[in-house]
Structures are given as structure tokens and as C-alpha cells.
Scaffold this motif. Structure first.
Motif, PDB file in Angstrom:
ATOM      1  N   SER A 187      41.145  39.774  33.639  1.00  0.00           N
ATOM      2  CA  SER A 187      41.694  38.593  34.304  1.00  0.00           C
ATOM      3  C   SER A 187      43.202  38.559  34.111  1.00  0.00           C
ATOM      4  O   SER A 187      43.719  38.970  33.063  1.00  0.00           O
ATOM      5  CB  SER A 187      41.076  37.305  33.754  1.00  0.00           C
ATOM      6  N   GLN A 200      42.736  34.770  37.066  1.00  0.00           N
ATOM      7  CA  GLN A 200      41.844  35.139  38.160  1.00  0.00           C
ATOM      8  C   GLN A 200      41.120  36.430  37.798  1.00  0.00           C
ATOM      9  O   GLN A 200      41.708  37.359  37.254  1.00  0.00           O
ATOM     10  CB  GLN A 200      42.646  35.314  39.457  1.00  0.00           C
ATOM     11  N   SER A 206      39.303  39.924  38.200  1.00  0.00           N
ATOM     12  CA  SER A 206      39.268  41.144  39.012  1.00  0.00           C
ATOM     13  C   SER A 206      38.318  42.131  38.355  1.00  0.00           C
ATOM     14  O   SER A 206      38.222  42.194  37.129  1.00  0.00           O
ATOM     15  CB  SER A 206      40.658  41.769  39.131  1.00  0.00           C
ATOM     16  N   HIS A 259      32.035  43.029  46.161  1.00  0.00           N
ATOM     17  CA  HIS A 259      32.538  41.678  45.889  1.00  0.00           C
ATOM     18  C   HIS A 259      31.427  40.650  46.075  1.00  0.00           C
ATOM     19  O   HIS A 259      31.209  39.762  45.229  1.00  0.00           O
ATOM     20  CB  HIS A 259      33.727  41.379  46.801  1.00  0.00           C
ATOM     21  N   LYS A 276      34.721  32.781  39.723  1.00  0.00           N
ATOM     22  CA  LYS A 276      34.978  33.355  41.043  1.00  0.00           C
ATOM     23  C   LYS A 276      35.661  34.718  40.914  1.00  0.00           C
ATOM     24  O   LYS A 276      36.580  34.883  40.115  1.00  0.00           O
ATOM     25  CB  LYS A 276      35.874  32.419  41.871  1.00  0.00           C
ATOM     26  N   ARG A 335      38.139  37.346  42.270  1.00  0.00           N
ATOM     27  CA  ARG A 335      39.281  37.397  43.189  1.00  0.00           C
ATOM     28  C   ARG A 335      39.401  38.751  43.882  1.00  0.00           C
ATOM     29  O   ARG A 335      39.666  38.845  45.070  1.00  0.00           O
ATOM     30  CB  ARG A 335      40.585  37.114  42.429  1.00  0.00           C
TER      31      ARG A 335
END
Length: 629
Positions: free
Chosen positions: A547, A557, A559, A576, A592, A594
Motif C-alpha cells: 500500500s 491505497q 496495489s 482486479h 478496495k 486500486r
């Protein structure tokens, strides 16, 4: 603005408040006996047997010493007592709340006096004693409603242990927490009601396999579904206690200050959440920090959207009741205008936030036109704040201060704060918490000078009132002390944050020294993310979750980097979608994804350990480049 905490320094505080605050902070660390005795007198803390002293450091095997030795108390009783010192009587408002959907009616603010709260808590305590043995662990998995608060206090009052579980968790995560805590039962709701829709909660809890569930109706007078034979409705659970001659009276169970009252969970890097026991010292600590840094006092209405499954739930509860403030709860989503109208109508004076909430309020303009002028300050925690978002929040009420807080479940509060007696800069911290000390050290373990601008890992002073001394499912010594530097004869306590001290003396958290990440205000680990995503698609050889905060600031965020099996091909968009579904079903729907990026291989050490730090740095560079385009 007058503030309780700094007043302890006397008149000199007001001759030079900035210098005096620094002196006061240092005084509180160097003289814990004096500071904490003064603090205990200010808070609503009463002992059935007073302590022999504040801190005993004679046992050298305990890094943090022994606090309040020889004393006996019940911290839930402290929350329920009237206090002449506070001018808090039985008719004082203890809780105000509103149910989602009642936003158009200014008279739909519901309330409960201190006397009414005490009676309800004692009724539940009596019902608990009829069905459980003292010391049993009992879980709460439901939204933070007035009923949840009553249940929480009743469990502690009766000498049981609260097990905190967030209502967003998937069954597997609930089951893990029930197993680790050895919970005998779970309090939950039949449904969670949001935006007029009902989302199942009881069925999710049952799937986790608890021995017994007590079900509170989300709406109406009774539950709206069929229960298992061993489970009971809220009405049935209370009916046995109501038949007792004195159902609204209960004699508190007094215990030593190091007795466990609450088991909370904080994610580590091992894949299984750390089970963190809160003692009776932990509530005092979090209330003390709120009193000193957020100026929580009698007459305040304190609101912070949270849940008893996260550390902020108990912090909000104890900070309100031990300081004599009114606890404000919104039974609904904090993302809506309805929440903002509740803040207005309830006369909230201190509003706590999480940066992702503020970002949503700002982007949707849902709070426009509301009157928040009774708010004297905002508070923010859980993740890194954006300067622009903090400025927007402050502007909701003539640029009132936004006090940043950063800590951890194992500390019972924050080790670093803003305050009302020093200049504040958005998105930064201005001092260590009162009563807490720390140093920043370099990669060789050498502390930087106190006033020097630097970046390094933070090490906390070990004499930290309210911090944990053990873990239920881990080696506390190894997690928090092993390998940490010695400073002035003290072995520093590990927290894991990388801290930057600026030229002007402000502090900015730069991320984690380990692979723990912070998503939407919830700490989790790379291992947990990878565990639920590894089998999302047959093409995956291995994945790495990291993140990164955006270049312009704001929440971290998520990843996910992916290495594919030889001969396989798949589009990142497909992965994803599958990763998002796996995380929602097996971990937490609030997380969530990203970005998903497919790479040929991962960077590794000579011993084949994955270097997530290198991936994180690569991602930061890419985000920085894109932000300039």
C-alpha cells in the motif's frame, strides 16, 4: 480556549503557552507519580481499594513497571457514577443518538440520562450472571448503537471480558477471533440497516460457528428471523433478569488494574490477528489522552463514527464517560447527509473523523448548508490526512482546529498528537502524547537528537501507562521489545511507524517499518491480503500486496503485484475483479484494490525473502510521475 490538561501547570501556562506545553509534556514523562495522580483526580476514576503508589519499577523483568499496585476498581462502574467533582449528576445526558431515516425530524434525537444508562447496564449485568461464569469472554459483533454500549459496560461491570469484533468481517475472520478469544457467546443484530436496506448479520455470525448467540433486533421489538435452538432473542435474554427482585441493581465486580476487560485484535504480519488484551488501565489511558489533547469535558457532546470492533469504539466510550461528556451515536452510515444533520441537531462539540470519510464528504458536497458551529474542534486518526481535506473540514466551522492522533490498539490510545496550546499544521502532529515519550532512531539504532530534523523508526519509552504487557496468541517480548535499541538505560518499545520530524518540529508518519498496511483506517497485513487472493485465479504463481499513499497525501491505497505461472496469460482487469471479490468474501468488504500489476518476478534478498519495500518504492515513483502528467 481554556483547557483542563494544561491548567495543571498553573498560571505560568498562560504566560507562554507554547513553551509551557513542552515543559508540561516533559514533566509528565519524567514525573509519572505526580502527573498520573493529578490526572486520576481529574477523571471519574474511583477505587474500592486505593493504589499504594502510581508506578512501581522494582520488578526489572517488566519493561513498563507496575501501575497502581495494590488497587481494586471496576472501570465500568466509574463510567456510571455521578460526580460532584464533574458536576455530573444522574440527570446528565449520557448518550444521545438517532436512527438512520429520522433525519428530517429535529425531535428524533433520542437520549438516555446517566441514571437510565446505569439501570439498563445493571439489568444486562444481572442477565449475564444468570447465564455465564465470571471471567468468561463474550463477543460483541454489531454496529455501535446505544444497546451495544450498554452490553459492553455490563460485561465489564459483571467481571466478564468483552471480545471486540467488527460488524464488517466475513465469517472466517469472525471464527478466527472467536477461536483465539475462546468466546462463550456473541451479541449481534439480526440485520444491519443502511439506506433503507437490510444486510444480514446474524446469519454471517452463525456461519462462524459460535456456541451461543444473543440477537438484538435492528428494528421493531423482536428479531425478524428464525434462530438456532441454542440462541436467544434480546427480549428472551433479558426476561430472566427482569424477574429478579432488584433487577436494576448490580454490585460491581472489583478487580486489580491489570485484570483483562476487553480483547481487541490488531493485524500483524503473521496472517493471524494479534489478540490484544485491554486491562482496566487501558480505559484510563485513552480517557486521559482525550481529556488532555482534545479537551473533552463535562458539557461536551463527543461523536466519532466507529465500531466497538476497532480500538476507536472503546476509546470513544471511555473518553466520553470518564471525562463526563455525552456520547453521540448515529445508527446509520456516516457517509450520508443524515449523519451530518445528526451532528448539527445533537449539538456535537467534538467531531472525530477518519480521512477517507472527510474525502467523501468533500467530494459529494453532502454536508453543504449544515450548521456545525457548536463544534469546538475536529479530531482525525486511522490513516494519513490530506492537507486539502483537512483545510476543507476546518472550514466547516470558521477554521476550527483539526487535531491529529496516531497510536495503536496495544497502546490504548495515541503516542503522538496535536493539541490546543501549540500552533498546528494540517496533516501533522506537534508533540508526543502527554505522559508518553519517544525517540526517532536511524538504521543502526542510534537516536537522533530531539530537535533535529530527521526520518527514522520511532521507539517508545517503555513506561507507558495503559499499554499491553502480553498478547494472547503471540510473544509480547519478541513483538514489541526484541532487537530494539537501549536509550538512557531503557529498552525502547517497538511501534513500527517511520516518523519524519520537520525543520519546524512537526511530525509526519511516513508509513510502517514492517509490512503492515492501513486501508480505510483499518490496519491489516500484506500476508492477510495475499492469503485470500493467492487462489483467485489458476494463472497466479504468487502475489505481493503493498500500500502507498498518493503523492499529494491522503489514505493509503492497495496495489497487488502478480507473477504468473509459465505459459499463462490473463488481463490485469480480470484479476482486479477477482481479487476484489475474494477480499470482500473472505476478509473485509471495506478494502478496495486500486491497482493490479503483472510483473515477471519479485525482488528478493539473498535468503529469498520477498522485498515488498522495493515494490513499494517502485510504485511510489510511478505514482509521482503520473501525478505530474
Amino acid at each position: 480556549m481554556e483547557s483542563h490538561g494544561p491548567r495543571l501547570l498553573g498560571a505560568t501556562m498562560y504566560k507562554n503557552p507554547i513553551a509551557s506545553f513542552t515543559q508540561f509534556q516533559h514533566f509528565s514523562v519524567q514525573n509519572p507519580e505526580i502527573y498520573w495522580q493529578l490526572l486520576l483526580n481529574e477523571l471519574s476514576v474511583r477505587f474500592s481499594v486505593p493504589p499504594k503508589r502510581v508506578l512501581d519499577t522494582s520488578d526489572k523483568s517488566k519493561h513498563g513497571g507496575t501501575w497502581l499496585p495494590g488497587s481494586m476498581l471496576n472501570v465500568a462502574e466509574c463510567c456510571l457514577q455521578s460526580s460532584n467533582n464533574f458536576k455530573k449528576d444522574d440527570n446528565s445526558l449520557a448518550i444521545v443518538w438517532r436512527d438512520e431515516g429520522c433525519d428530517d425530524d429535529d425531535y428524533q434525537i433520542r437520549s438516555m440520562t446517566l441514571k437510565e444508562l446505569r439501570q439498563q447496564v445493571m439489568l444486562v449485568a444481572n442477565a449475564l450472571e444468570l447465564g455465564f461464569r465470571r471471567g468468561d469472554a463474550i463477543a460483541i459483533d454489531m454496529p455501535m448503537t446505544a444497546t451495544a454500549v450498554i452490553i459492553y459496560l455490563a460485561i465489564v461491570l459483571a467481571g466478564f471480558v468483552v471480545v471486540s469484533i467488527a460488524d464488517s468481517f466475513a465469517p472466517m475472520e469472525i471464527a478466527t477471533r472467536l477461536r483465539v478469544s475462546k468466546a462463550k457467546a456473541v451479541f449481534t443484530q439480526d440485520f444491519i440497516v443502511r439506506g433503507g436496506r437490510r444486510f444480514p448479520l446474524y446469519s454471517r455470525v452463525v456461519e462462524a460457528g459460535p456456541d451461543r448467540v444473543i440477537v438484538i433486533p435492528a428494528t421493531g421489538k423482536d428479531v425478524a428471523l428464525q434462530l438456532r435452538n441454542q440462541d436467544s432473542s434480546w427480549h428472551t435474554f433479558l426476561s430472566s433478569a427482569r424477574r429478579l427482585p432488584r433487577c436494576n441493581y448490580y454490585s460491581p465486580v472489583y478487580q486489580p488494574p491489570d485484570s483483562v476487560t476487553n480483547i481487541l485484535f490488531s493485524s500483524g504480519t503473521s496472517g493471524e490477528p494479534k489478540a490484544i488484551p485491554w486491562t482496566q488501565l487501558s480505559p484510563i489511558r485513552c480517557a486521559a489522552d482525550s481529556w488532555a489533547h482534545l479537551d473533552v469535558r463535562v458539557g461536551d457532546v463527543f461523536c466519532w463514527p466507529t465500531n466497538l470492533g476497532w480500538v476507536m469504539g472503546p476509546i470513544l466510550l471511555y473518553s466520553s464517560f470518564l471525562a463526563g461528556a455525552t456520547l453521540a451515536l448515529y445508527h446509520g452510515s456516516p457517509l450520508s447527509r443524515g449523519f451530518g444533520k445528526f451532528v448539527q441537531d445533537a449539538g456535537v462539540t467534538i467531531l472525530g473523523t477518519v480521512p477517507s470519510l472527510v474525502k467523501t464528504w468533500k467530494s459529494t458536497s453532502c454536508m453543504d448548508g449544515l450548521d456545525w458551529t457548536k463544534i469546538k474542534l475536529f479530531a482525525s486518526t486511522g490513516e494519513a490526512s490530506s492537507v486539502d481535506d483537512d483545510l476543507w473540514l476546518s472550514s466547516r466551522n470558521y477554521y476550527k482546529p483539526v487535531i491529529e492522533c496516531c497510536g495503536g490498539t496495544e497502546l490504548a490510545s495515541s503516542y503522538i498528537y496535536g493539541n490546543l496550546l501549540q500552533p498546528q499544521a494540517f496533516g501533522t502532529f506537534s508533540s508526543a502524547a502527554i505522559g508518553a515519550g519517544f525517540v526517532i532512531f536511524d538504521e543502526s539504532g542510534t537516536p537522533y537528537p530531539d530537535e533535529e530534523a530527521c526520518v527514522g523508526e520511532v521507539g517508545l519509552f517503555p513506561h507507558y501507562f495503559g499499554a499491553t504487557e502480553r498478547l494472547l496468541n503471540g510473544d509480547h517480548e519478541e513483538v514489541y521489545f526484541k532487537g530494539m535499541p537501549i536509550y538512557n538505560g531503557m529498552q525502547l518499545r517497538r511501534h513500527g511507524d517511520i516518523l519524519k520530524r520537520t525543520v519546524g518540529g512537526y511530525y509526519i508518519v511516513q508509513g510502517r517499518a514492517d509490512d503492515t498496511m492501513n486501508l480505510g483506517g483499518i490496519k491489516t497485513s500484506s500476508v492477510e491480503i495475499e492469503r485470500v487472493c493467492n487462489f483467485a485465479d489458476e494463472s497466479i504463481l504468487e502475489i505481493a500486496a503493498v500500500s502507498v499513499a498518493p503523492p499529494n497525501g491522503g489514505p493509503e491505497q492497495l496495489s497487488i503485484f502478480v507473477v504468473l505461472k509459465k505459459g499463462f496469460s490473463v488481463e490485469p482487469d480480470i484479476l482486479h475483479m477477482k481479487f476484489a471479490k475474494a477480499i470482500q468474501a473472505n476478509l473485509n468488504p471495506l478494502f478496495k484494490v486500486r491497482l493490479v500489476k503483472i510483473v515477471p518476478e519479485f525482488p528478493r534478498t539473498a535468503s529469498n525473502k520477498l522485498l515488498r519495500r522495493v515494490l513499494r518504492d517502485q510504485l511510489k515513483k510511478e505514482l509521482h510521475i503520473h501525478s505530474k502528467i
